[in-house]
Design a protein around this motif. Structure first.
Motif, PDB file in Angstrom:
ATOM      1  N   GLY A  64       0.801  -1.223   0.000  1.00 33.71           N
ATOM      2  CA  GLY A  64       0.000   0.000   0.000  1.00 33.71           C
ATOM      3  C   GLY A  64       0.832   1.271   0.000  1.00 33.71           C
ATOM      4  N   LYS A  65       2.138   1.122  -0.146  1.00 34.53           N
ATOM      5  CA  LYS A  65       3.015   2.288  -0.071  1.00 34.53           C
ATOM      6  C   LYS A  65       2.711   3.306  -1.168  1.00 34.53           C
ATOM      7  CE  LYS A  65       7.923   3.503   0.200  1.00 34.53           C
ATOM      8  NZ  LYS A  65       9.293   2.974   0.187  1.00 34.53           N
ATOM      9  N   ASP A  66       2.364   2.821  -2.371  1.00 35.53           N
ATOM     10  CA  ASP A  66       2.102   3.739  -3.482  1.00 35.53           C
ATOM     11  C   ASP A  66       0.731   4.395  -3.383  1.00 35.53           C
ATOM     12  OD1 ASP A  66       4.537   3.321  -4.681  1.00 35.53           O
ATOM     13  OD2 ASP A  66       3.841   1.583  -5.814  1.00 35.53           O
ATOM     14  N   ALA A  67      -0.197   3.745  -2.674  1.00 36.02           N
ATOM     15  CA  ALA A  67      -1.558   4.260  -2.635  1.00 36.02           C
ATOM     16  C   ALA A  67      -1.688   5.461  -1.706  1.00 36.02           C
ATOM     17  CB  ALA A  67      -2.516   3.160  -2.197  1.00 36.02           C
ATOM     18  N   VAL A  68      -0.957   5.447  -0.573  1.00 38.66           N
ATOM     19  CA  VAL A  68      -1.057   6.512   0.417  1.00 38.66           C
ATOM     20  C   VAL A  68       0.319   7.141   0.608  1.00 38.66           C
ATOM     21  CG1 VAL A  68      -1.661   7.087   2.786  1.00 38.66           C
ATOM     22  CG2 VAL A  68      -2.951   5.324   1.572  1.00 38.66           C
ATOM     23  N   GLU A  69       0.381   8.462   0.564  1.00 43.18           N
ATOM     24  CA  GLU A  69       1.650   9.176   0.722  1.00 43.18           C
ATOM     25  C   GLU A  69       2.194   8.991   2.131  1.00 43.18           C
ATOM     26  OE1 GLU A  69       4.574  10.959  -1.044  1.00 43.18           O
ATOM     27  OE2 GLU A  69       2.661  11.114  -2.096  1.00 43.18           O
ATOM     28  N   ARG A 149      -3.483  13.123  -2.766  1.00 40.76           N
ATOM     29  CA  ARG A 149      -3.184  13.408  -4.175  1.00 40.76           C
ATOM     30  C   ARG A 149      -3.848  14.696  -4.658  1.00 40.76           C
ATOM     31  NH1 ARG A 149      -2.498   9.857  -8.489  1.00 40.76           N
ATOM     32  NH2 ARG A 149      -3.269   8.150  -7.211  1.00 40.76           N
ATOM     33  N   TYR A 150      -5.150  14.805  -4.469  1.00 43.91           N
ATOM     34  CA  TYR A 150      -5.862  15.934  -5.070  1.00 43.91           C
ATOM     35  C   TYR A 150      -5.642  17.229  -4.288  1.00 43.91           C
ATOM     36  CZ  TYR A 150      -7.778  12.330  -7.978  1.00 43.91           C
ATOM     37  OH  TYR A 150      -7.890  11.282  -8.861  1.00 43.91           O
ATOM     38  N   PRO A 204       0.433   5.991  -8.872  1.00 43.84           N
ATOM     39  CA  PRO A 204      -0.592   4.980  -9.193  1.00 43.84           C
ATOM     40  C   PRO A 204      -1.894   5.244  -8.450  1.00 43.84           C
ATOM     41  CG  PRO A 204       1.512   3.936  -8.707  1.00 43.84           C
ATOM     42  CD  PRO A 204       1.662   5.380  -8.336  1.00 43.84           C
ATOM     43  N   ARG A 205      -2.989   4.918  -9.091  1.00 43.26           N
ATOM     44  CA  ARG A 205      -4.301   5.101  -8.487  1.00 43.26           C
ATOM     45  C   ARG A 205      -5.114   3.829  -8.680  1.00 43.26           C
ATOM     46  NH1 ARG A 205      -7.075   9.746 -10.767  1.00 43.26           N
ATOM     47  NH2 ARG A 205      -5.174  10.475 -11.752  1.00 43.26           N
TER      48      ARG A 205
END
Length: 324
Positions: A64-69, A149-150, A204-205
């Motif tokens: 999950g490292k890429d999903a959440v900063e 992200r947004y 990545p999303r």
């Protein structure tokens, strides 16, 4: 339980900008043009190292490292820029003698003189208030493992737009012969947001559902939006040509009758319409394509960045022109 550690520490460190700015801008030797720039870069480095020490990175699982900063470049940039926001606010508070502070304009005299224009003043107040709130939101989201992200895309779209308008106006307008070394401090506030914009753009999303025209619910609304975007592009082109000094009768009449501030020597009135033409028109045309071909994943990223820039500087110009 919500984690406010990063927010609290960043706020406390950002408050150190008040005494530091006071010290530097009060002392004549420190506020000379070259020392002012060197001290500015030195303070940014010192604050960055302090933040890295008091808010260390946490060990995280790879899943999950890429999903959440996580705490990293984005996180520390926001913490550092909170300190810069407070510096901007301090400078304008002193400039306008607010809250009982005595007037001090040495930074503007020996540094960035263009920040005493109505647009420059509003830009610093916006940075000191609105962007400060955005940094708090992003830091909170990262510390609490929420998707930032947004929020990052919105912030980077806004700050890059403001930097373009303020700096291009400064380098091309009547203040271009008054530029001092401190203008190079803005390099930090251009390159770091650019990196964050690129980082969040390619991040990545989750896989999105593929939409087709058959399951689109609002074809009439899409048509309405496409028409509006075409008209906005034509209008933006007219304003952009007017900002460049076009002598075409229609464009010349429009500028003189409706937006005469484009002719001001400071160039700030001309830079914004040019930016809208250079950046806004291509996006609007891409948005039309996105509306006609649903499912374009880049559309949301573009929309967030575009909305941030358009909203921010249009509000700037509306308020500054009404105030004048």
């Amino acid at each position: 339980m919500a984690n406010f550690t990063g927010v609290a520490v960043s706020i406390l460190i950002s408050l150190t900008a008040f005494p530091l700015v006071e010290l530097v801008t009060t002392d004549s030797s420190l506020s000379a043009p070259l020392p002012l720039m060197l001290i500015g870069f030195g303070l940014l480095l010192l604050i960055a190292l302090t933040l890295k020490f008091v808010l260390p990175q946490k060990c995280v699982e790879e899943q999950g490292k890429d999903a959440v900063e996580q705490r990293g470049f984005v996180y520390y940039t926001c913490c550092l820029f909170m300190w810069a926001c407070t510096s901007d606010l301090c400078l304008q508070i002193r400039n306008h003698e607010l809250f009982g502070f005595r007037k001090n304009t040495k930074y503007f005299e020996h540094g960035e003189a263009y920040l005493v224009t109505p647009l420059g003043i509003f830009a610093q107040f916006w940075n000191g208030i609105i962007n400060y709130i955005l940094y708090v939101i992003i830091i909170y989201q990262i510390d609490n493992k929420k998707d930032s992200r947004y929020s990052c895309l919105y912030w980077s779209g806004g700050i890059l737009t403001s930097q373009f308008v303020v700096l291009v106006g400064a380098f091309t307008g009547s203040y271009s012969n008054k530029l001092e070394y401190s203008v190079w401090l803005n390099a930090v506030f251009v390159f770091l947001p650019l990196w964050i914009l690129q980082h969040c753009w390619v991040k990545p999303r989750p896989v999105a559902k593929n939409f087709t025209r058959e399951n689109s619910s609002f074809p009439v609304l899409d048509l309405f939006l496409c028409t509006g975007l075409v008209l906005a592009s034509v209008f933006g082109l007219i304003r952009g040509l007017g900002a460049l000094g076009s002598q075409t009768p229609l464009i010349k009449y429009y500028v003189e009758a409706y937006e005469p501030y484009m002719l001001e020597s400071s160039k700030y009135g001309a830079v914004w319409p040019m930016y809208v033409a250079i950046y806004g028109i291509p996006f609007q045309l891409c948005a039309i394509y996105g509306l006609l071909h649903p499912g374009c994943q880049w559309m949301l990223n573009c929309s967030v960045v575009y909305a941030a820039g358009m909203l921010q500087v249009n509000v700037w110009f509306l308020i500054t022109k009404l105030a004048c």
